[in-house]
Design an enzyme around this catalytic site. Structure first.
Site, short mmCIF file in Angstrom:
data_model
loop_
_atom_site.label_atom_id
_atom_site.label_comp_id
_atom_site.label_asym_id
_atom_site.label_seq_id
_atom_site.Cartn_x
_atom_site.Cartn_y
_atom_site.Cartn_z
CB SER A 266 0.36 3.28 7.41
OG SER A 266 0.85 4.40 6.69
CE LYS B 241 4.41 4.21 5.38
NZ LYS B 241 3.32 5.19 5.58
CB SER C 229 0.13 7.35 7.73
OG SER C 229 -1.04 6.60 7.53
#
Length: 490
Positions: free
Chosen positions: A153, A78, A177
């Site tokens: 997210s 990420k 998330s």
């Protein structure tokens, strides 16, 4: 072995015994990224050294070295994690060209275990979002339905894993998330106990809530990855010195005699019928496997969403003040006229580079921390947060693991909620309390909607009780109605 759907341990074992090379594995997944990423927008950048890293793994194995538990396994990281030599933008224009000189601890530990970093994965800007629509890099699409969001997210991680662009991914969870996109995309996502995994090198959003975790295709893969990235880190004073258990070796689907708590407050009329049915099916499955279902109550979770947004926004307004265009990142251009003063330089840089959602949360946080409202908002939120944790601890006296929905409904359509912040924030209604209490939580895929969208089940355990949670997830995984099903985009 079908490389596309092979587990982490299957790939590692094959690479270690030289039945396949790490280079072959890397090239296989690079081809998948080349073919599928244009449809999904999961990867923001690729590692130009991926093939060389794989060749280095092969060379070490040829020399008889022990490369590690994840030798040659391709991973996506990420954008929130610092990666040495690779751009780390946190999904924001303000960090568009930032290249860290070091690796985040979680990334460094994965590298030490032998992984090949394939590239960086898209996310909501500074992890502020529930749909991956706030990213500077554009919207990520759900591989199960390209008109729907993957969640956020960590939407890029979820989409990449579900479509098998990589064998494993890493995400972060501040208020859901990891778990929410895992549910939306039909993968396994684990948020460990706060302090279990180092936050060093993770771009800070809300420091008392942020936690890193695996987003992978199976419970065993999640347990294995968690073993690698967990443990004390002198660079992060909030990490625990507790020993890291061998979760993957101790996995068992035997839940006979375990007490599973069903959260009273979360079983509401607001649930989508397909989500309601999936939860009921999971409860019936655990009963058949010998578990005892007990009702538990954590009444203060009714305030979890407002408390979360007060705490997270307040911490974000402090954390994001470091981005000013002076030392690194985006800097506003003053072509015709120089900035009048430093304040104008800051405001122009931040005004041009921060997205609307980030600005909204910075403003909210700054307001909450202002002298006239600090006690009424931030302090009060901290008091309620403490009560939420205490009520969870009481609930765990009655049960081993708490079962609940991850979200009220399956993945929604792109653009459906982006103009309504309140509706978007309510996506986190079942996940934020876990972060506020610092508890481990996870999503395991179990059902599908009538339109074929995946639906996950959320499991929450007491502090540092990840093994109990993983075992229940392992049992559910074995009886899952979606086991072996994959997105059409594959």
């Amino acid at each position: 072995m079908d490389l596309t759907f092979a587990s982490l341990s299957e790939i590692s074992e094959a690479v270690n015994n030289r039945s396949i090379s790490a280079k072959e594995v890397t090239l296989h997944f690079l081809k998948r990224i080349e073919n599928l990423n244009p449809k999904l927008n999961a990867f923001t950048s690729l590692n130009p050294q991926a093939v060389q890293e794989a060749e280095a793994v092969d060379a070490r194995i040829a020399n008889g070295e022990d490369v590690g538990l994840l030798a040659g396994v391709p991973f996506g990281i990420k954008e929130m994690f610092c990666t040495k030599g690779l751009t780390t933008t946190a999904g924001s224009k303000i960090l568009e060209n930032f290249v860290p000189p070091y690796d985040a601890t979680a990334v460094a530990r994965l590298k030490k275990s032998g992984i090949v970093v394939m590239g960086k994965l898209n996310q909501d800007e500074f992890a502020m979002g529930s749909s991956n629509e706030t990213s500077f890099h554009g919207v990520v699409k759900n591989p199960w339905d390209l008109e729907r969001v993957p969640g956020g997210s960590s939407g890029g991680s979820a989409a990449a894993q579900a479509s098998r662009l990589v064998a494993g991914t890493l995400g972060t969870d501040t208020g859901g998330s990891i778990r929410q996109p895992a549910s939306f995309c039909g993968i396994v996502g684990v948020k460990p106990t706060y302090g279990r995994v180092s936050r060093y090198g993770i771009v800070a959003y809300a420091s008392s809530l942020d936690q890193a975790g695996p987003m992978v295709s199976s419970v065993r893969d999640a347990a294995l990855t968690l073993e690698v990235i967990s443990g004390f880190d002198p660079q992060d004073s909030t990490t625990t010195q507790k020993q890291v258990p061998a979760w993957s070796q101790n996995l068992k689907a035997d839940v006979k005699g375990m007490k599973i708590g069903l959260m009273k407050e979360y079983m509401t009329g607001a649930l989508d019928p397909d989500v309601q049915k999936t939860v009921e099916n999971s409860v019936d499955t655990l009963k058949q496997l010998g578990a005892e279902i007990v009702e538990v109550s954590v009444p203060m979770t009714a305030f979890a969403v407002p408390v979360y947004y007060l705490v997270a926004a307040s911490e974000a307004s402090s954390n994001l003040s470091r981005y000013d265009g002076v030392k690194y990142g985006y800097r506003a251009e003053f072509k015709n006229l120089s900035a009048v003063d430093l304040e104008e330089f800051y405001s122009q840089t931040r005004g041009q580079a921060f997205g609307a959602e980030v600005k909204r949360r910075i403003m909210l946080g700054t307001y909450c921390l202002s002298s006239g409202y600090y006690d009424a908002f931030y302090n009060k939120a901290g008091q309620v947060r403490r009560l939420i944790m205490e009520q969870y601890l009481e609930a765990f006296k009655k049960c081993d693991v708490i079962l609940s929905p991850v979200t009220t409904a399956p993945a929604f359509k792109i653009g459906e909620r982006v103009s309504d912040p309140l509706a978007m924030y309510l996506n986190d209604i079942f996940t934020t309390s876990t972060n506020l209490a610092g508890l481990p939580g996870m999503s395991v895929p179990f059902g599908q909607s009538q339109s074929g969208l995946p639906i996950g089940i959320q499991l929450t355990a007491g502090h540092f009780e990840e093994q109990k949670m993983l075992n229940v997830a392992f049992a559910l995984e074995g009886a899952s109605l979606v086991k072996g099903k994959h997105p059409h985009v594959i």
